[in-house]
Write an enzyme that holds these catalytic residues in place. Structure first.
Site, PDB file in Angstrom:
ATOM      1  CG  HIS A 149      32.382 -31.024 -22.421  1.00 54.22           C
ATOM      2  ND1 HIS A 149      33.086 -30.470 -23.469  1.00 54.22           N
ATOM      3  CD2 HIS A 149      31.791 -29.977 -21.781  1.00 54.22           C
ATOM      4  CE1 HIS A 149      32.930 -29.155 -23.457  1.00 54.22           C
ATOM      5  NE2 HIS A 149      32.152 -28.835 -22.435  1.00 54.22           N
ATOM      6  CG  HIS A 189      36.029 -25.355 -24.066  1.00 53.24           C
ATOM      7  ND1 HIS A 189      36.082 -26.704 -23.798  1.00 53.24           N
ATOM      8  CD2 HIS A 189      36.063 -25.240 -25.424  1.00 53.24           C
ATOM      9  CE1 HIS A 189      36.134 -27.386 -24.933  1.00 53.24           C
ATOM     10  NE2 HIS A 189      36.132 -26.528 -25.938  1.00 53.24           N
ATOM     11  CG  HIS A 190      39.970 -25.638 -18.970  1.00 52.29           C
ATOM     12  ND1 HIS A 190      41.317 -25.813 -19.243  1.00 52.29           N
ATOM     13  CD2 HIS A 190      39.801 -24.301 -18.748  1.00 52.29           C
ATOM     14  CE1 HIS A 190      41.933 -24.645 -19.165  1.00 52.29           C
ATOM     15  NE2 HIS A 190      41.032 -23.714 -18.874  1.00 52.29           N
ATOM     16  CB  CYS A 191      36.358 -30.950 -21.538  1.00 56.58           C
ATOM     17  SG  CYS A 191      37.385 -31.471 -22.918  1.00 56.58           S
ATOM     18  CB  ALA A 192      34.230 -27.233 -18.042  1.00 58.05           C
TER      19      ALA A 192
END
EC number: 2.8.1.7
Length: 406
Positions: free
Chosen positions: A124, A362-365
């Protein structure tokens, strides 16, 4: 020569602790790496014996602290083979570094009708600043799609470029898939169209050497805390000619040359005009110690050991019933997976009960999760202090979870 993993582990005090009555297996270094004694001691010694505000202080402590800080700038420039230490800006981390570029270079150079290219695998931090800039400027954000194996569909890249492309902003290594992108080819294509290139190196610099001059990128950014250094410190590299043209994006002390209520303000030269306020000097000292630490071990030796461990982990995890592994066979640092139809949070909670730390979510994705059609993934990351035995524990834990949950 065998990599001295047990000697390395002895340098990390947190690896001696237990979680839920079991030895900690820390498989979350891609989120944030643990810190060796050498980093902890360097930062502690600075605060115990050498702390003072940097810049303009005439007394000994201030002068020494300033010199120490600037020495780390030189050290970091050698670490990534920058041409000059004055091409490096101290930032809080990768996120701030990208935002600095978007708000300084981007504000000056992006116009309505221009476009910026990113990829579907970005964190992100390398999506949202460009979305904000494009919305503000009336520019277009274009996206490189993925193959099912988690590599970029590079055959589509040339068609995304045109004479209004101003920037390619691309991750060096995916924080979810471990995909290492073919930067030389991508940068060469950007150059054909006169576009600048920003590389998010947050997941790369701890795994192998980075040479920004050889890459010929315009911007390269990484965080200290993923490189076994402190939180709250990172490096933004910008080619010197480009950096000198960029306006500051934050105002305050230390970034000015003169301030007048009637004549206005003039800026300090770069890189200091991008470092408003009191810097995180302790973090900078710790970053220098972290660079010293990995350099003393040898990034080539670290990389060879981690690749051996990665191959073993992928082979063993593939034997777990009902597991889905995401990403290419050749990767760096991370293994994302799901177990059957069980939510990643549930799997991660069970693993925590077994003393195994992985990242879930979501692992900043989020765009990447949407592409795979899942709400979340588990992610195990492998660092230089991880072992075959810890991989075996992860595999055994997942096998047990499958047996318990079905």
């Amino acid at each position: 020569m065998t990599f001295p993993v047990e000697k390395v582990r002895a340098d990390f005090p947190i690896l001696q602790r237990e979680v839920n009555g079991l030895p900690l297996a820390y498989l979350d270094s891609a989120a944030s790496a643990q810190k060796p004694n050498q980093v902890i001691d360097a930062e502690s010694a600075f605060y115990r014996h050498g702390y003072a505000a940097v810049h303009r202080g005439i007394h000994t402590l201030s002068a020494q602290a300033t010199e120490s800080m600037e020495n780390v700038r030189k050290q970091a420039s050698r670490f990534i083979n920058a041409r000059s230490a004055e091409e490096l800006v101290f930032v809080r981390g990768t996120t701030e570094g990208i935002n600095l570029v978007a708000n300084s270079w981007g504000t000056e150079n992006i116009r309505a009708g221009d476009n910026i290219i990113i990829s579907e695998m970005e964190h992100h931090a390398n999506i949202v600043p460009w979305q904000m800039l494009c919305e503000r400027k009336g520019a277009e954000l274009r996206v490189i799609p993925l193959h099912p194996d988690g590599t970029l569909r590079l055959e589509t890249l040339a068609a995304l470029f045109d004479d209004r492309t101003r920037l390619l902003a691309i991750t060096h290594v995916s924080n979810v898939l471990g995909t290492e992108n073919p930067l030389p080819d991508m940068i060469a294509l950007a150059r054909q169209h006169g576009a600048k290139v920003l590389v998010d190196g947050a997941q790369a610099v701890m795994h192998h050497a980075v040479d920004v001059q050889a890459l010929d990128c315009d911007f390269y950014v990484f965080s200290g805390h993923k490189l076994y250094g402190p939180t709250g410190i990172g490096i933004l590299y910008v080619k010197e000619a480009l950096l000198q043209e960029m306006p500051p994006w934050e105002g305050g002390g230390s970034m000015i040359s003169t301030v007048s209520l009637t004549q206005g303000t003039t800026w300090a030269k770069a890189p200091w005009r991008f470092e408003a306020g009191t810097p995180n000097t302790g973090g900078i000292i710790g970053l220098g110690a972290a660079i010293d630490y990995v350099t003393s071990l040898g990034l080539d030796k670290i990389g060879d050991y981690e690749q051996m461990l990665m191959r073993y982990a992928l082979e063993q995890l593939a034997q777990v019933p009902d597991i889905t592994l995401y990403g290419p066979a050749q990767r760096l640092g991370v293994i994302a997976f799901n177990l059957g139809n069980h939510h990643a949070y549930d799997v991660g909670s069970f693993l925590d009960n077994y003393g195994i730390a992985v990242r879930t979510g979501h692992h900043c994705a989020m765009p990447l999760m949407a592409w795979y059609g899942v709400p979340a993934m588990c992610r195990a990351s492998l660092a230089m202090y991880n072992t075959h035995e810890e991989v075996d524990r992860l595999v055994a834990g997942l096998t047990r979870i499958h047996r318990l949950l079905g």
